[in-house]
Design a protein around this motif. Structure first.
Motif, PDB file in Angstrom:
ATOM      1  N   LEU A  13     -35.635  39.152  18.928  1.00 31.49           N
ATOM      2  CA  LEU A  13     -35.727  38.649  20.293  1.00 31.49           C
ATOM      3  C   LEU A  13     -35.961  37.145  20.291  1.00 31.49           C
ATOM      4  O   LEU A  13     -35.412  36.419  21.116  1.00 31.49           O
ATOM      5  N   GLY A  14     -36.781  36.661  19.342  1.00 31.17           N
ATOM      6  CA  GLY A  14     -37.039  35.228  19.270  1.00 31.17           C
ATOM      7  C   GLY A  14     -35.766  34.429  19.100  1.00 31.17           C
ATOM      8  O   GLY A  14     -35.529  33.431  19.800  1.00 31.17           O
ATOM      9  N   ALA A  15     -34.902  34.853  18.182  1.00 31.06           N
ATOM     10  CA  ALA A  15     -33.645  34.153  17.949  1.00 31.06           C
ATOM     11  C   ALA A  15     -32.722  34.271  19.164  1.00 31.06           C
ATOM     12  O   ALA A  15     -32.034  33.308  19.530  1.00 31.06           O
ATOM     13  N   PHE A  16     -32.732  35.431  19.811  1.00 29.32           N
ATOM     14  CA  PHE A  16     -31.891  35.648  20.988  1.00 29.32           C
ATOM     15  C   PHE A  16     -32.317  34.729  22.139  1.00 29.32           C
ATOM     16  O   PHE A  16     -31.477  34.100  22.797  1.00 29.32           O
ATOM     17  N   LEU A  17     -33.628  34.618  22.377  1.00 24.97           N
ATOM     18  CA  LEU A  17     -34.120  33.735  23.439  1.00 24.97           C
ATOM     19  C   LEU A  17     -33.768  32.277  23.155  1.00 24.97           C
ATOM     20  O   LEU A  17     -33.372  31.527  24.064  1.00 24.97           O
ATOM     21  N   LYS A  18     -33.930  31.866  21.918  1.00 22.45           N
ATOM     22  CA  LYS A  18     -33.613  30.478  21.552  1.00 22.45           C
ATOM     23  C   LYS A  18     -32.123  30.193  21.774  1.00 22.45           C
ATOM     24  O   LYS A  18     -31.743  29.114  22.245  1.00 22.45           O
ATOM     25  N   ASP A  19     -31.270  31.176  21.444  1.00 17.86           N
ATOM     26  CA  ASP A  19     -29.824  31.002  21.651  1.00 17.86           C
ATOM     27  C   ASP A  19     -29.498  30.850  23.135  1.00 17.86           C
ATOM     28  O   ASP A  19     -28.695  29.994  23.527  1.00 17.86           O
TER      29      ASP A  19
END
Length: 398
Positions: A13-19
């Motif tokens: 989720l962290g990587a998805f939010l940053k994207d």
């Protein structure tokens, strides 16, 4: 729809939010989120992206955070204020002991589409990256009737959680953050455990200074259906309420009551009560390694079932006190016998005991936190476990 599962899915989720915040899934104008907990460990991962998102003209950010069970830290909220100088951070909380603010929603939208994430992940490093977590991800098209209805419903809940007229929601700024900290509603991360300690809200004690009620009780009716249970089932449930832990805790805190600091009978011809601090058995069993139970205790040959750890050195103030630890079946508590300890505090003060490893001079460091001192509310918040039939509360920290 897509299911995002950590750590087994293709993306956290962290990587998805940053994207999303960085524009890799299109240019969004609004970012709203609500979480139960926020800590520095998680906020720091998206701080830069949120700041950059708000640099674009017209972009909006609104984040709602709960403050129950010491799950949100001072540093976490400081981080959100730092990256949301052009956005809004809101706190949602009910004073009811049985109510927890617990949703986790992340919403991005523009004039044509929206991305909605609903799941289990908080704004912590564990929630964003390392925990076993799951969320459902929805891509919504503006103009589609079903999508518009869902989006409108979700946004209406954010409006409720950010209602300035509500006594359960307040917008956060640096001044209110200071109030929350001084009032003991949130703690610096140095005082927080890793989250495995029981976080049950305890019954308020009139023998100690209480937090100021900055929020109200719930303004909506909340109830669960009643379930009839047998006496045997109730007994099992009662036993299960005793918290257990495999933590290697370094500190113990407990509110002192009359039994801990009083002298008992003082009239002529009566015996003065032994100088003992009463520790709940549930507290002893929560972290047995902290007390070296049972490895350093020996059974009293004259009283089968009674176990003692004698001559324990505890440093308090400028002196080293000799303390005897004892517990036996006919009593329902674990006792620390010492005149020095009993005379050190007053009713409502907090007893803080820290285990000291590697010292030949003493095994524990003891401090009394008096009511009215600057650190009292922070330690009181750590006393998160209640004691049956008593106003005494207690807790551990690492």
């Amino acid at each position: 729809m897509r299911i995002l599962v950590q750590p087994y899915g293709a993306i956290t989720l962290g990587a998805f939010l940053k994207d999303i915040l960085s524009g890799k899934h299109g240019e969004f104008k609004v970012f709203q989120s609500c979480v139960a907990f926020a800590k520095r460990s998680g906020v720091r991962h998206i701080q830069g992206e949120v700041k950059q998102f708000l640099e674009n003209d017209g972009n909006q950010v609104r984040i709602v955070v709960g403050i129950d069970h010491s799950g949100t830290s001072v540093e976490g909220l400081e981080g959100l204020l730092d990256c949301c100088t052009k956005g809004e951070v809101w706190i949602n909380h009910c004073e009811d002991k049985f109510v927890t603010f617990h949703p986790k929603i992340y919403l991005f939208e523009n004039d044509e589409k929206a991305i909605l994430v609903i799941g289990s992940q908080n704004l912590t490093e564990g929630g964003l990256y390392t925990n076993d977590e799951s969320s459902a991800v929805y891509w919504l098209n503006i103009g589609n009737k079903a999508d518009d209805e869902l989006l409108a419903e979700i946004k209406s809940y954010f409006d409720i959680w950010c209602d300035p007229k509500s006594e359960n929601s307040k917008q956060l700024d640096s001044s209110f953050l200071k109030v929350l900290t001084e009032n003991g509603n949130i703690l610096p991360e140095v005082f927080l455990t890793n989250g495995k300690q029981s976080s049950t809200k305890s019954e308020p004690s009139t023998d100690s200074i209480q937090k100021e009620a900055l929020f109200s009780k719930s303004q909506v009716k909340r109830s669960a259906p009643r379930i009839s249970v047998s006496k045997a089932t109730k007994a099992i449930e009662l036993k299960s309420e005793i918290p257990t832990s495999d933590l290697s805790s370094t500190g113990f805190v407990m509110t002192l009551q009359k039994t801990d600091v009083g002298t008992g009978q003082t009239t002529k011809g009566t015996s003065r009560r032994s100088p003992e601090i009463f520790i709940p058995l549930s507290a002893r069993d929560f972290a047995p390694d902290f007390w070296r139970w049972k490895e350093s205790f020996t059974e009293d040959k004259k009283r089968p079932g009674k176990f003692d750890r004698l001559g324990v050195k505890m440093r308090i103030g400028g002196e080293t006190a000799i303390v005897n630890m004892m517990t036996w079946p006919v009593k329902h508590d674990f006792r620390l016998r010492s005149e020095v300890l009993r005379n050190a505090g007053n009713i409502g003060d907090i007893l803080r005991i820290e285990r000291v490893d590697g010292s030949d001079e003493f095994s524990y460091y003891v401090e009394i936190i008096p009511r009215g001192t600057t650190s009292y509310d922070q330690y009181l918040a750590l006393c998160s476990n209640s004691t049956r039939n008593s106003k005494k509360t207690w807790g551990y920290y690492n």
